[in-house]
Design a protein around this motif. Structure first.
Motif, PDB file in Angstrom:
ATOM      1  N   GLU A 225     -14.758 -17.358  28.781  1.00 26.68           N
ATOM      2  CA  GLU A 225     -15.612 -16.850  27.697  1.00 26.68           C
ATOM      3  C   GLU A 225     -16.889 -16.236  28.262  1.00 26.68           C
ATOM      4  O   GLU A 225     -17.315 -15.154  27.816  1.00 26.68           O
ATOM      5  CB  GLU A 225     -15.950 -17.978  26.736  1.00 26.68           C
ATOM      6  N   ARG A 229     -18.172 -12.242  27.890  1.00 27.00           N
ATOM      7  CA  ARG A 229     -19.479 -11.834  27.358  1.00 27.00           C
ATOM      8  C   ARG A 229     -20.253 -10.985  28.367  1.00 27.00           C
ATOM      9  O   ARG A 229     -20.963 -10.048  27.995  1.00 27.00           O
ATOM     10  CB  ARG A 229     -20.296 -13.067  26.986  1.00 27.00           C
ATOM     11  N   ASN A 255     -11.118 -14.324  20.616  1.00 28.51           N
ATOM     12  CA  ASN A 255     -11.163 -13.360  19.517  1.00 28.51           C
ATOM     13  C   ASN A 255     -12.520 -13.364  18.813  1.00 28.51           C
ATOM     14  O   ASN A 255     -12.915 -12.365  18.205  1.00 28.51           O
ATOM     15  CB  ASN A 255     -10.050 -13.664  18.501  1.00 28.51           C
ATOM     16  N   ILE A 257     -15.423 -13.689  20.269  1.00 30.53           N
ATOM     17  CA  ILE A 257     -16.511 -13.228  21.133  1.00 30.53           C
ATOM     18  C   ILE A 257     -16.934 -11.815  20.742  1.00 30.53           C
ATOM     19  O   ILE A 257     -16.094 -10.934  20.479  1.00 30.53           O
ATOM     20  CB  ILE A 257     -16.071 -13.267  22.605  1.00 30.53           C
ATOM     21  N   GLU A 258     -18.233 -11.569  20.727  1.00 25.56           N
ATOM     22  CA  GLU A 258     -18.793 -10.237  20.493  1.00 25.56           C
ATOM     23  C   GLU A 258     -19.868  -9.967  21.537  1.00 25.56           C
ATOM     24  O   GLU A 258     -20.454 -10.888  22.103  1.00 25.56           O
ATOM     25  CB  GLU A 258     -19.408 -10.136  19.100  1.00 25.56           C
ATOM     26  N   TRP A 259     -20.110  -8.703  21.798  1.00 20.16           N
ATOM     27  CA  TRP A 259     -21.190  -8.308  22.689  1.00 20.16           C
ATOM     28  C   TRP A 259     -21.770  -6.982  22.213  1.00 20.16           C
ATOM     29  O   TRP A 259     -21.189  -6.311  21.359  1.00 20.16           O
ATOM     30  CB  TRP A 259     -20.695  -8.175  24.137  1.00 20.16           C
ATOM     31  N   ARG A 265     -21.418  -3.710  17.909  1.00 16.61           N
ATOM     32  CA  ARG A 265     -20.835  -4.801  18.678  1.00 16.61           C
ATOM     33  C   ARG A 265     -19.366  -4.515  18.992  1.00 16.61           C
ATOM     34  O   ARG A 265     -18.672  -3.843  18.229  1.00 16.61           O
ATOM     35  CB  ARG A 265     -20.964  -6.120  17.922  1.00 16.61           C
ATOM     36  N   ARG A 267     -15.524  -6.191  20.591  1.00 15.27           N
ATOM     37  CA  ARG A 267     -14.694  -7.381  20.782  1.00 15.27           C
ATOM     38  C   ARG A 267     -13.528  -7.023  21.687  1.00 15.27           C
ATOM     39  O   ARG A 267     -13.027  -5.902  21.650  1.00 15.27           O
ATOM     40  CB  ARG A 267     -14.147  -7.888  19.448  1.00 15.27           C
TER      41      ARG A 267
END
Length: 301
Positions: A225, A229, A255, A257-259, A265, A267
């Protein structure tokens, strides 16, 4: 047959065949134009006997004397048959003849022959076909053999795996990724140690100019994870060899996780691969069914 063809058939390095000819007289009875080696059926039968004896631990010089003397009593006659079957039955269908040669070289623990054969099949067929039709069937055949023979032959699988891994890395060495291409993270799920299929995928993606980060075996969920990121990948591929290690919960975590900045953003697309996911595709994941399918899918992201 030419020396190269015989080498592929028997899983012996061409240099080894030339050495046996020069040192011990285990060579073709006739030469084309007096120079080029051409091996007949009888010549190849002698080579098979030589390979069987050396595979059983007999020094090459002593094995050659046995072959040339025609020593084939009951005990000797049985030994080649056992050695020739040591690699186990190979898959039929798309598996090429080099597959049998590769397995035989592994059984003899012939590292130089393994390197030569692997380089030859990669040059001849390209990486995807070499993996699907030669490397993977040979690995499966050797693996089945030691599974049915107790602790015997496990060193054969380890040696073959090591050399396959080295050949895959060498095939992709020095390839610069294309600018702007999406990054793929490849990792085995926690508790999973089988990496070769992911290594084949990593090498194929690199050959095609697609950026990839290969994390290898048994990656902790939290570490994966964090990596997602930090890198903002287009895709994350999770390999599971068995149903025990396949983790739908990890798919859900990835699924989520966002950045990136608010309003823009991103994914990752989470993909699952390997027999551990068969019949249990987690929600929100793409199931990759093989090397070619994985490369095609990841190239579009």
């Amino acid at each position: 047959m030419t020396t190269g063809a015989v080498a592929r058939l028997l899983g012996v390095a061409p240099t080894t065949l030339r050495s046996w000819d020069r040192r011990y007289g285990i060579g073709p009875a006739a030469r084309q134009d007096g120079r080029h080696r051409r091996w007949t059926g009888a010549d190849i039968a002698a080579l098979r006997h030589m390979c069987a004896l050396t595979s059983s631990g007999l020094p090459p010089a002593e094995a050659a004397r046995t072959v040339l003397a025609g020593a084939s009593g009951p005990s000797e006659a049985a030994r080649p048959a056992r050695a020739s079957r040591a690699s186990g039955p190979l898959p039929i269908g798309r598996a090429r003849q080099e597959c049998r040669g590769l397995a035989r070289a592994a059984v003899r623990l012939d590292a130089p022959a393994l390197d030569e054969l692997l380089t030859a099949v990669l040059d001849r067929y390209g990486l995807p076909a070499a993996w699907d039709e030669v490397m993977m069937p040979a690995l499966h055949a050797v693996g089945r053999k030691w599974e049915t023979a107790g602790e015997r032959y496990i060193e054969v699988e380890h040696l073959l795996s090591w050399h396959v891994s080295g050949a895959l890395r060498a095939a992709a060495a020095g390839r610069a990724p294309a600018p702007g291409a999406g990054l793929a993270l490849l990792a085995c799920v926690p508790g999973e140690t089988h990496t070769l299929a992911l290594e084949a995928l990593a090498a194929t993606l690199a050959q095609q100019g697609l950026p990839v980060r290969m994390f290898g075996a048994a990656v902790p969920a939290g570490a994966l994870e964090d990596a997602a990121r930090r890198t903002g990948p287009a895709a994350v591929v999770l390999w599971a060899q068995s149903r025990k290690t396949a983790s739908p919960a990890l798919v859900a975590r990835l699924n989520a996780i966002e950045w990136g900045v608010r309003g823009a953003r991103g994914r990752p697309v989470v993909c699952v691969a390997g027999p551990g996911w068969a019949g249990r595709q987690p929600p929100g994941a793409r199931h990759l069914t093989g090397l070619a399918d994985a490369v095609d899918t990841l190239a579009t992201l």
